[in-house]
Design a protein around this motif. Structure first.
Motif, short mmCIF file in Angstrom:
data_model
loop_
_atom_site.label_atom_id
_atom_site.label_comp_id
_atom_site.label_asym_id
_atom_site.label_seq_id
_atom_site.Cartn_x
_atom_site.Cartn_y
_atom_site.Cartn_z
N ALA A 314 0.91 -1.13 -0.03
CA ALA A 314 0.00 -0.02 -0.19
C ALA A 314 0.90 1.31 -0.11
O ALA A 314 0.62 2.31 -0.68
N ASN A 315 1.95 1.17 0.76
CA ASN A 315 2.85 2.45 0.76
C ASN A 315 3.60 2.47 -0.65
O ASN A 315 3.68 3.77 -1.20
N VAL A 316 3.86 1.66 -1.25
CA VAL A 316 4.38 1.70 -2.54
C VAL A 316 3.56 2.38 -3.47
O VAL A 316 3.86 3.13 -4.24
N SER A 317 2.32 2.06 -3.56
CA SER A 317 1.36 2.66 -4.44
C SER A 317 0.99 3.98 -4.22
O SER A 317 0.97 5.17 -4.83
N ALA A 318 0.68 4.25 -2.71
CA ALA A 318 0.45 5.64 -2.29
C ALA A 318 1.78 6.53 -2.73
O ALA A 318 1.58 7.80 -3.10
N ILE A 319 2.71 6.39 -2.28
CA ILE A 319 4.09 7.15 -2.36
C ILE A 319 4.51 7.34 -3.81
O ILE A 319 4.88 8.49 -4.25
N GLY A 320 4.27 6.01 -4.52
CA GLY A 320 4.51 6.33 -5.97
C GLY A 320 3.50 7.33 -6.81
O GLY A 320 3.75 7.82 -7.62
#
Length: 406
Positions: A314-320
């Motif tokens: 989820a962090n990968v998607s949000a920060i990306g």
């Protein structure tokens, strides 16, 4: 805190200039002069031999999925080293078995099996051998593809500068335009052993194919009895916000190759086979001395555990998504857009000046990459924070303003 090294290991604390000079006299000139000599990493940050700090937005070329010196990885690897480090593949180890089971569980497919390697190119070598066991030899690859530097992997890699000086390479490889389903369909026939595709072409500047491309490839290969081989070495293990990038299209390949982020810095790769493809390699067909050793396997298991435990997909998607939107919002004349998925992004440039920008970014304390003249690649650790991302975005306009446009 910097760990002290035993004096018996030699002089490891010289200046960057001194170490670079020693590098040029002791290492083959395979990579050219090093940009910096790095001595320490923590989280998303690096320090060079002269004490300068950098935000790592390249992640060791998409390898350091959990950043540097992650305490869980350090603990797992250290514990394994004090227990059992290496035994060869005449024997099995519990970490090897557990990692294989965990990888297979992440792909909803029956009858899967794993062959562990030391790197991505070795994973692709294993997959290449599997395609030959079909009794066919023809492989279809794509323009712009990068699959590795060993002779087999190089045969399915597009870039002429990499290939031509090492010819002849293993033959019967056809290249078709990437993302063009009609061209792929025209190239695949009943003599085709496999189609090999990256779900996103990383080394070619983070090129994303049209929606439905992988679904078309799955249909085409199935119709002709060919294997669909998806190279997830750069995109896999969460880099795009899914465990594997192909999962966004709801398909299951016959072969999947992974490496890079799986070990978070410990060398490991894997070739996953499904269905009939999982049984093609038999005793004597292939091998590796170090592949899947207990230390590398526990590192991979620890990486997958932390990604799940800490909600990093989820962090990968949000920060990306945040990073891409913030860069595009700068509306700078040198920025033509941002492409990619998750934390594998490219800043498209309107001029071929990526080398200048990468160098300026390094001077300013940011590690980025220029894979092609008109694009910059970002592949930071999955632990990257919004504040980390924003610090780069805030610095970017001033860097771009310093560029000398041809």
């Amino acid at each position: 805190m910097t760990e002290l090294m035993p004096a018996e290991l030699g002089d490891l604390s010289a200046t960057g200039a001194a170490l670079t000079e020693r590098y040029t006299h002791s290492l083959m000139n395979t990579f050219g002069p090093p940009k910096k000599v790095l001595v320490r990493g923590e989280g998303a940050y690096l320090w060079d031999a002269d004490g300068k700090k950098y935000l790592d937005l390249l992640g060791g070329l998409a390898v350091n999925s959990l950043g540097h010196a992650h305490p869980f990885i350090v603990s797992a690897v250290t514990s394994q080293l004090t227990t059992l480090g290496h035994v060869s593949n005449f024997f099995a180890s519990a970490p090897q078995i557990a990692l294989a089971e965990k990888l297979l569980s992440l792909i909803d497919a029956p009858d899967g099996k794993v062959f562990f390697t030391n790197s991505g190119t070795e994973a692709n070598e294993a997959a290449f051998k599997i395609t030959r066991k079909t009794g066919r030899t023809k492989i279809v690859s794509t323009v712009g593809a990068f699959h590795g530097r060993t002779m087999g992997a190089l045969a399915i890699t597009w870039k002429p500068a990499y290939r031509e000086q090492f010819a002849p390479l293993p033959g019967d490889v056809t290249f078709v335009p990437y993302g063009d389903a009609a061209a792929l369909e025209a190239a695949v026939d009943d003599e085709t052993a496999a189609v090999v595709l990256e779900p996103i072409q990383g080394e070619n500047g983070v090129v994303v194919p049209p929606a439905g491309y992988l679904q078309a490839a799955r249909r085409i290969t199935s119709e002709h009895g060919a294997l669909l081989w998806i190279d997830e070495i750069q995109t896999g293990v969460g880099r795009t916000g899914d465990w594997f990038a192909f999962q966004a299209e709801g398909i299951v390949p016959d072969l999947v190759t992974v490496a890079k982020g799986l070990g978070a810095g410990i060398p490991i790769g894997a070739c996953l086979g499904f269905g009939a493809a999982s049984e093609l390699l038999q005793p004597g067909n292939h091998g590796t001395t170090f592949g899947g050793n207990p230390v590398a396997s526990i590192a991979g298991l620890a990486v997958l555990t932390v990604i799940e435990r800490d909600g990093l997909l989820a962090n990968v998607s949000a920060i990306g998504n945040h990073l891409a939107a913030a860069i595009e919002a700068l509306d700078h004349p040198l920025i033509g857009g941002v492409r990619g998925r998750g934390l594998l992004l490219a800043i498209q440039l309107t001029q071929p000046v990526s080398d200048q920008i990468a160098a300026l970014a390094m001077e300013a304390g940011f590690v980025i990459n220029n894979p092609i003249p008109d694009a910059l690649r970002l592949a930071p650790p999955y632990i990257l924070t919004k504040a980390d991302a924003d610090s780069f975005v805030a610095a970017l306009p001033a860097l771009l303003d310093k560029v000398e446009v041809p």
